[in-house]
Enzyme design. Structure first.
Site, PDB file in Angstrom:
ATOM      1  N   GLY A   3      34.508  31.786  29.110  1.00 39.22           N
ATOM      2  CA  GLY A   3      35.510  32.112  28.104  1.00 39.22           C
ATOM      3  C   GLY A   3      35.755  30.922  27.192  1.00 39.22           C
ATOM      4  O   GLY A   3      36.864  30.715  26.690  1.00 39.22           O
ATOM      5  N   GLY A   7      40.435  30.013  22.287  1.00 37.67           N
ATOM      6  CA  GLY A   7      41.669  29.887  23.068  1.00 37.67           C
ATOM      7  C   GLY A   7      41.708  28.697  24.006  1.00 37.67           C
ATOM      8  O   GLY A   7      41.226  27.608  23.692  1.00 37.67           O
ATOM      9  N   ARG A  28      30.585  35.863  25.705  1.00 37.94           N
ATOM     10  CA  ARG A  28      29.723  36.984  25.304  1.00 37.94           C
ATOM     11  C   ARG A  28      29.220  36.868  23.876  1.00 37.94           C
ATOM     12  O   ARG A  28      28.075  37.169  23.573  1.00 37.94           O
ATOM     13  CB  ARG A  28      30.473  38.306  25.486  1.00 37.94           C
ATOM     14  CG  ARG A  28      30.643  38.729  26.922  1.00 37.94           C
ATOM     15  CD  ARG A  28      31.503  39.965  27.058  1.00 37.94           C
ATOM     16  NE  ARG A  28      32.844  39.759  26.504  1.00 37.94           N
ATOM     17  CZ  ARG A  28      33.785  40.690  26.451  1.00 37.94           C
ATOM     18  NH1 ARG A  28      33.535  41.896  26.911  1.00 37.94           N
ATOM     19  NH2 ARG A  28      34.966  40.431  25.948  1.00 37.94           N
ATOM     20  N   ASP A  57      27.776  38.077  29.885  1.00 35.16           N
ATOM     21  CA  ASP A  57      29.015  38.681  30.375  1.00 35.16           C
ATOM     22  C   ASP A  57      29.137  38.327  31.855  1.00 35.16           C
ATOM     23  O   ASP A  57      28.379  38.817  32.683  1.00 35.16           O
ATOM     24  CB  ASP A  57      28.964  40.203  30.193  1.00 35.16           C
ATOM     25  CG  ASP A  57      30.285  40.884  30.549  1.00 35.16           C
ATOM     26  OD1 ASP A  57      31.058  40.293  31.332  1.00 35.16           O
ATOM     27  OD2 ASP A  57      30.541  41.998  30.067  1.00 35.16           O
ATOM     28  N   SER A 136      44.742  31.378  35.807  1.00 37.56           N
ATOM     29  CA  SER A 136      45.525  32.586  36.060  1.00 37.56           C
ATOM     30  C   SER A 136      46.513  32.733  34.896  1.00 37.56           C
ATOM     31  O   SER A 136      46.129  32.633  33.743  1.00 37.56           O
ATOM     32  CB  SER A 136      46.230  32.476  37.414  1.00 37.56           C
ATOM     33  OG  SER A 136      47.006  33.615  37.682  1.00 37.56           O
ATOM     34  N   TYR A 150      47.334  43.990  34.162  1.00 39.98           N
ATOM     35  CA  TYR A 150      46.966  42.577  33.990  1.00 39.98           C
ATOM     36  C   TYR A 150      47.406  41.706  35.170  1.00 39.98           C
ATOM     37  O   TYR A 150      46.601  40.961  35.742  1.00 39.98           O
ATOM     38  CB  TYR A 150      47.586  42.070  32.691  1.00 39.98           C
ATOM     39  CG  TYR A 150      47.343  40.623  32.359  1.00 39.98           C
ATOM     40  CD1 TYR A 150      46.077  40.168  32.005  1.00 39.98           C
ATOM     41  CD2 TYR A 150      48.394  39.705  32.372  1.00 39.98           C
ATOM     42  CE1 TYR A 150      45.860  38.840  31.676  1.00 39.98           C
ATOM     43  CE2 TYR A 150      48.193  38.373  32.041  1.00 39.98           C
ATOM     44  CZ  TYR A 150      46.927  37.949  31.698  1.00 39.98           C
ATOM     45  OH  TYR A 150      46.712  36.624  31.365  1.00 39.98           O
ATOM     46  N   LYS A 154      45.472  38.690  37.955  1.00 42.07           N
ATOM     47  CA  LYS A 154      45.800  37.260  37.950  1.00 42.07           C
ATOM     48  C   LYS A 154      46.374  36.820  39.300  1.00 42.07           C
ATOM     49  O   LYS A 154      46.188  35.685  39.721  1.00 42.07           O
ATOM     50  CB  LYS A 154      46.776  36.952  36.810  1.00 42.07           C
ATOM     51  CG  LYS A 154      46.146  37.131  35.416  1.00 42.07           C
ATOM     52  CD  LYS A 154      44.966  36.200  35.222  1.00 42.07           C
ATOM     53  CE  LYS A 154      44.435  36.199  33.796  1.00 42.07           C
ATOM     54  NZ  LYS A 154      43.341  35.233  33.603  1.00 42.07           N
TER      55      LYS A 154
END
Length: 296
Positions: A3, A7, A28, A57, A136, A150, A154
Site C-alpha cells: 500500500g 497515504g 496495485r 494485489d 491497523s 471495516y 482491523k
C-alpha cells in the site's frame, strides 16, 4: 511497504528512505507506483539507495505475493522491515453494506497483511532479525457506528500480531501494531463521501492527523521494537485501555498501563456515552423527518 503508493504507506516509505533505507513499494496501480517512486527518490541520502516498484494485489494469490517478494529480495537483499499498509474501507449501516464488501475488506485488510508477512518470515527467522509492522486503525481498538465491515478486519490484525509476536520474539523479530487515528489521506477523503451522519459526528470529536506525522511515529516505534504504536493523547489513552494481554516493550510501559487503566476507563465511559447520545439524536431526527414527510 505494501500500500506504498499513497497515504500513510507512501509517507512511511519516505521516512525510511530519509534514513538511508532501500525501499520496495508494493501496490496495485503501476502508474501511481512510478509516480511515488520519483517523489521518494528526491529524499535520497546517498547514491546507492534504490526504490523498487512491484505491482501486485497482495490479497488475492499467496504464491504470486511470495514470488514477487522473492524477486525483490534477490535484487535488494533480505527484508529488514515489512510494513503492511495495504487497506481499504467501506462505511455504512450494517444492513446497507453489500455482503461481498465484508469479504473484500477481510481479504484486503487482513489477508493482504498475512500473505506478505508469511512470505518473509522464514528468512527473518534464519537471519535472527526483522521487523513486522501491521497498520491497523483506532477502529481496530474500538468498534464504531458505520464500521461493521471495516473494524473487524482491523481487530483481526491485532490478534495476528499478538500470536505472531509470541512465536518470533525468540528469533529477535519484533512486531508492531499501529493504530492511526483519522488521517488526511486520499483513502480518508474517499471514505468521508459515504460516511453516515452518525459516523461523521463521532469522527469530529477528534482531530484529523497528517500522514507525515503518523508515519514518523510508526517508523520510530517499529525501529525501537515497540508492540503498540499510537498517535496523540487519544491514541495513548486507547492503547492503555485496550492493552489487555498484549505484549509490553518495557516494565515502565506495563506500569503505566496498570496505573492509568482505571482513570482512562472513566474518561472512556464519558466518550461512549457521548457517542450513544449522537446515535440516539440522529435516530430521533430521522424519525421526525420521516413522520413529517408522511404527514405531508
Amino acid at each position: 511497504v505494501t500500500g506504498g503508493s499513497s497515504g500513510i504507506g507512501k509517507c512511511i516509505a519516505i521516512e525510511c528512505y530519509k534514513q538511508g533505507a532501500f525501499i520496495t513499494l508494493i501496490a496495485r496501480d503501476e502508474n501511481k507506483l512510478l509516480q511515488t517512486k520519483k517523489e521518494i527518490e528526491k529524499y535520497s541520502v546517498n547514491d546507492k539507495q534504490v526504490v523498487l516498484c512491484i505491482s501486485v494485489d497482495v490479497s488475492k494469490d499467496y504464491e504470486q505475493v511470495e514470488n514477487v517478494l522473492k524477486q525483490a529480495q534477490e535484487k535488494l537483499g533480505p527484508v529488514d522491515m515489512l510494513v503492511n499498509c495495504a487497506g481499504t474501507s467501506v462505511t455504512g449501516k450494517f444492513e446497507d453494506i453489500e455482503v461481498n464488501s465484508f469479504e473484500r475488506l477481510m481479504a484486503v485488510n487482513y489477508l493482504g497483511s498475512v500473505y506478505p508477512s508469511r512470505a518473509v518470515i522464514a528468512t527473518m527467522k534464519e537471519r535472527r532479525m526483522g521487523r513486522l509492522v501491521f497498520v491497523s486503525s483506532q477502529a481496530g481498538q474500538l468498534g464504531l457506528f458505520g464500521y461493521t465491515a471495516y473494524s473487524p478486519t482491523k481487530f483481526a490484525l491485532r490478534g495476528l500480531a499478538e500470536a505472531l509476536q509470541m512465536e518470533v520474539k525468540p528469533y529477535n523479530i519484533y512486531v508492531t501494531v499501529a493504530y492511526p487515528p483519522d488521517t488526511d489521506t486520499p483513502g480518508f477523503v474517499e471514505e468521508s463521501k459515504t460516511k453516515p451522519l452518525e459516523t461523521k459526528l463521532i469522527s469530529e470529536t477528534s482531530s484529523v492527523c497528517q500522514a507525515e506525522q503518523v508515519a514518523r511515529v510508526i517508523v520510530k516505534d517499529a525501529i525501537q521494537g515497540n508492540f503498540n504504536s499510537s498517535v496523540g493523547s487519544d491514541g495513548y489513552m486507547l492503547s492503555i485501555l485496550t492493552s489487555g494481554m498484549s505484549p509490553v516493550t518495557s516494565i515502565t510501559e506495563g506500569l503505566q498501563q496498570v496505573v492509568c487503566m482505571g482513570i482512562f476507563r472513566i474518561v472512556g465511559l464519558f466518550y461512549l456515552g457521548s457517542f450513544d447520545s449522537i446515535v440516539r439524536r440522529c435516530m430521533m431526527q430521522r424519525e421526525k423527518s420521516e413522520s413529517a414527510d408522511k404527514t405531508e
